[in-house]
Design a protein around this motif. Sequence first.
Motif, PDB file in Angstrom:
ATOM      1  N   ARG A 213      -5.311  -3.885  -1.447  1.00 44.64           N
ATOM      2  CA  ARG A 213      -6.012  -4.964  -0.743  1.00 44.64           C
ATOM      3  C   ARG A 213      -5.577  -6.307  -1.320  1.00 44.64           C
ATOM      4  NH1 ARG A 213     -10.570  -8.282  -0.900  1.00 44.64           N
ATOM      5  NH2 ARG A 213     -10.935  -7.753  -3.073  1.00 44.64           N
TER       6      ARG A 213
ATOM      7  N   PHE B 119     -10.673   8.873  11.018  1.00 44.79           N
ATOM      8  CA  PHE B 119     -11.507   8.925   9.822  1.00 44.79           C
ATOM      9  C   PHE B 119     -12.447   7.736   9.784  1.00 44.79           C
ATOM     10  CE2 PHE B 119      -9.935  12.457   7.481  1.00 44.79           C
ATOM     11  CZ  PHE B 119      -8.605  12.589   7.832  1.00 44.79           C
TER      12      PHE B 119
ATOM     13  N   TYR C 104      -5.629   8.015  -3.653  1.00 45.41           N
ATOM     14  CA  TYR C 104      -6.380   9.086  -3.016  1.00 45.41           C
ATOM     15  C   TYR C 104      -5.555  10.370  -2.992  1.00 45.41           C
ATOM     16  CZ  TYR C 104      -9.629   5.648  -1.024  1.00 45.41           C
ATOM     17  OH  TYR C 104     -10.565   4.664  -0.857  1.00 45.41           O
TER      18      TYR C 104
ATOM     19  N   PHE D 275      -7.896  -2.774   3.592  1.00 45.76           N
ATOM     20  CA  PHE D 275      -7.014  -2.002   2.737  1.00 45.76           C
ATOM     21  C   PHE D 275      -5.831  -1.514   3.576  1.00 45.76           C
ATOM     22  CE2 PHE D 275      -8.646  -1.459  -1.477  1.00 45.76           C
ATOM     23  CZ  PHE D 275      -9.993  -1.762  -1.377  1.00 45.76           C
ATOM     24  N   TYR D 276      -4.638  -1.592   3.005  1.00 46.19           N
ATOM     25  CA  TYR D 276      -3.425  -1.069   3.632  1.00 46.19           C
ATOM     26  C   TYR D 276      -3.011   0.188   2.880  1.00 46.19           C
ATOM     27  CZ  TYR D 276      -3.357  -5.657   5.767  1.00 46.19           C
ATOM     28  OH  TYR D 276      -3.714  -6.786   6.461  1.00 46.19           O
ATOM     29  N   PHE D 277      -2.556   1.178   3.634  1.00 47.27           N
ATOM     30  CA  PHE D 277      -2.257   2.481   3.043  1.00 47.27           C
ATOM     31  C   PHE D 277      -0.766   2.784   3.065  1.00 47.27           C
ATOM     32  CE2 PHE D 277      -6.266   4.673   2.260  1.00 47.27           C
ATOM     33  CZ  PHE D 277      -7.150   3.768   2.819  1.00 47.27           C
ATOM     34  N   GLY D 278      -0.295   3.470   2.018  1.00 47.53           N
ATOM     35  CA  GLY D 278       1.043   4.015   2.024  1.00 47.53           C
ATOM     36  C   GLY D 278       1.114   5.247   2.913  1.00 47.53           C
ATOM     37  N   THR D 279       2.325   5.736   3.139  1.00 46.67           N
ATOM     38  CA  THR D 279       2.515   6.888   4.029  1.00 46.67           C
ATOM     39  C   THR D 279       2.395   8.222   3.304  1.00 46.67           C
ATOM     40  OG1 THR D 279       4.887   6.590   3.772  1.00 46.67           O
ATOM     41  CG2 THR D 279       3.888   5.676   5.751  1.00 46.67           C
TER      42      THR D 279
ATOM     43  N   LEU E 208     -11.100   9.771  -3.202  1.00 45.32           N
ATOM     44  CA  LEU E 208     -10.716   8.742  -4.159  1.00 45.32           C
ATOM     45  C   LEU E 208     -10.498   9.344  -5.546  1.00 45.32           C
ATOM     46  CD1 LEU E 208     -10.333   5.667  -4.648  1.00 45.32           C
ATOM     47  CD2 LEU E 208     -12.760   5.601  -5.271  1.00 45.32           C
TER      48      LEU E 208
ATOM     49  N   LEU F  13      -5.984   1.453  -4.871  1.00 43.86           N
ATOM     50  CA  LEU F  13      -6.723   2.708  -4.879  1.00 43.86           C
ATOM     51  C   LEU F  13      -5.738   3.852  -4.715  1.00 43.86           C
ATOM     52  CD1 LEU F  13      -9.612   1.780  -2.377  1.00 43.86           C
ATOM     53  CD2 LEU F  13      -9.624   1.531  -4.875  1.00 43.86           C
TER      54      LEU F  13
ATOM     55  N   GLY G 125     -10.712  14.750   4.551  1.00 44.75           N
ATOM     56  CA  GLY G 125     -10.493  13.333   4.387  1.00 44.75           C
ATOM     57  C   GLY G 125      -9.958  13.020   2.997  1.00 44.75           C
ATOM     58  N   PRO G 126      -9.374  11.836   2.826  1.00 47.21           N
ATOM     59  CA  PRO G 126      -8.877  11.433   1.502  1.00 47.21           C
ATOM     60  C   PRO G 126     -10.032  11.335   0.503  1.00 47.21           C
ATOM     61  CG  PRO G 126      -7.984  10.023   3.223  1.00 47.21           C
ATOM     62  CD  PRO G 126      -9.053  10.841   3.851  1.00 47.21           C
TER      63      PRO G 126
ATOM     64  N   GLY H 252     -14.957  10.148   5.377  1.00 47.91           N
ATOM     65  CA  GLY H 252     -15.497  11.367   5.955  1.00 47.91           C
ATOM     66  C   GLY H 252     -14.393  12.399   6.104  1.00 47.91           C
ATOM     67  N   SER H 253     -14.745  13.537   6.732  1.00 49.28           N
ATOM     68  CA  SER H 253     -13.807  14.653   6.852  1.00 49.28           C
ATOM     69  C   SER H 253     -12.896  14.561   8.061  1.00 49.28           C
ATOM     70  CB  SER H 253     -14.585  15.974   6.896  1.00 49.28           C
ATOM     71  OG  SER H 253     -15.285  16.157   5.683  1.00 49.28           O
TER      72      SER H 253
ATOM     73  N   PHE I  29      -2.097   9.353  -1.537  1.00 48.98           N
ATOM     74  CA  PHE I  29      -1.951   8.057  -0.872  1.00 48.98           C
ATOM     75  C   PHE I  29      -2.335   6.927  -1.803  1.00 48.98           C
ATOM     76  CE2 PHE I  29      -1.210   9.278   3.461  1.00 48.98           C
ATOM     77  CZ  PHE I  29      -1.838  10.508   3.606  1.00 48.98           C
TER      78      PHE I  29
ATOM     79  N   TYR J 247     -10.574   4.449  10.872  1.00 52.97           N
ATOM     80  CA  TYR J 247      -9.125   4.520  10.698  1.00 52.97           C
ATOM     81  C   TYR J 247      -8.569   5.638  11.582  1.00 52.97           C
ATOM     82  CZ  TYR J 247      -9.201   1.702   6.394  1.00 52.97           C
ATOM     83  OH  TYR J 247      -9.336   0.693   5.474  1.00 52.97           O
TER      84      TYR J 247
ATOM     85  N   GLY K 239       0.670   6.574   7.867  1.00 47.98           N
ATOM     86  CA  GLY K 239      -0.453   6.450   6.961  1.00 47.98           C
ATOM     87  C   GLY K 239      -1.738   6.191   7.726  1.00 47.98           C
TER      88      GLY K 239
ATOM     89  N   GLN L 208      -5.434  13.944  -0.526  1.00 46.39           N
ATOM     90  CA  GLN L 208      -5.931  14.536   0.712  1.00 46.39           C
ATOM     91  C   GLN L 208      -5.465  15.978   0.823  1.00 46.39           C
ATOM     92  OE1 GLN L 208      -4.612  12.657   4.379  1.00 46.39           O
ATOM     93  NE2 GLN L 208      -6.422  13.348   5.481  1.00 46.39           N
TER      94      GLN L 208
END
Lengths: 112, 111
Positions: B92, A90, B35, B99-103, B45, B33, B42-43, A104-105, B88, A35, A42, B37
């Motif tokens: 899916r 990521f 998350y 998976f699509y993510f929010g901002t 869960l 999901l 990284g995010p 990951g980080s 976040f 990603y 996002g 951050q």
Amino acid sequence: DAGITQSPRHKVTETGTPVTLRCHQTENHRYMYWYRQDPGHGLRLIHYSYGVKDTDKGEVSDGYSVSRSKTEDFLLTLESATSSQTSVYFCAISKGQGEKLFFGSGTQLSVL
Amino acid sequence: GQQLNQSPQSMFIQEGEDVSMNCTSSSIFNTWLWYKQDPGEGPVLLIALYKAGELTSNGRLTAQFGITRKDSFLNISASIPSDVGIYFCAGRRRTGNQFYFGTGTSLTVIP
């Protein structure tokens, strides 16, 4: 800790140079993802892999290629880096299709 | 691509207050999901949801899978300074692996 290591953590490169980012997992998960994260967008999927040598494109795959020769490693390559590819990258893994993603980080990439 | 609308974009709250945020989609999702951050990381869960109407807790965090399957909600009770970060959502659809993510919702907790 999801057993994911990204390298390098930071990289600065020049426009037009090739760049490879590495993701290594110790979980033996089948699925691996790349990603990119940019302000206002996002996380967006670049490519993903569902097994050794099995990969597919995500929504922002132009300018990127991937390879997976071993279960534990997933490489992301920018053949000729552009300034628009400056981002945080990521890697994520999941045990199966549609299952929880673990990240990951990240790698902060700057293309000058 | 799929758009997930996450709101609010940012929140500034006093320590001890409760927090609510939500995520809406134009599509029906099978999985949600949530998350968190932290800067430079990284995010991580927090909660996973798999059924419409499902309510799941993780400590002071509670998330719900909306009945319409087009939205999800995250609540944090009695906020503390370490809740600071960006939250976040990710969803899916029934078909497809992506998976699509929010901002994101940026949370600031004032001691």
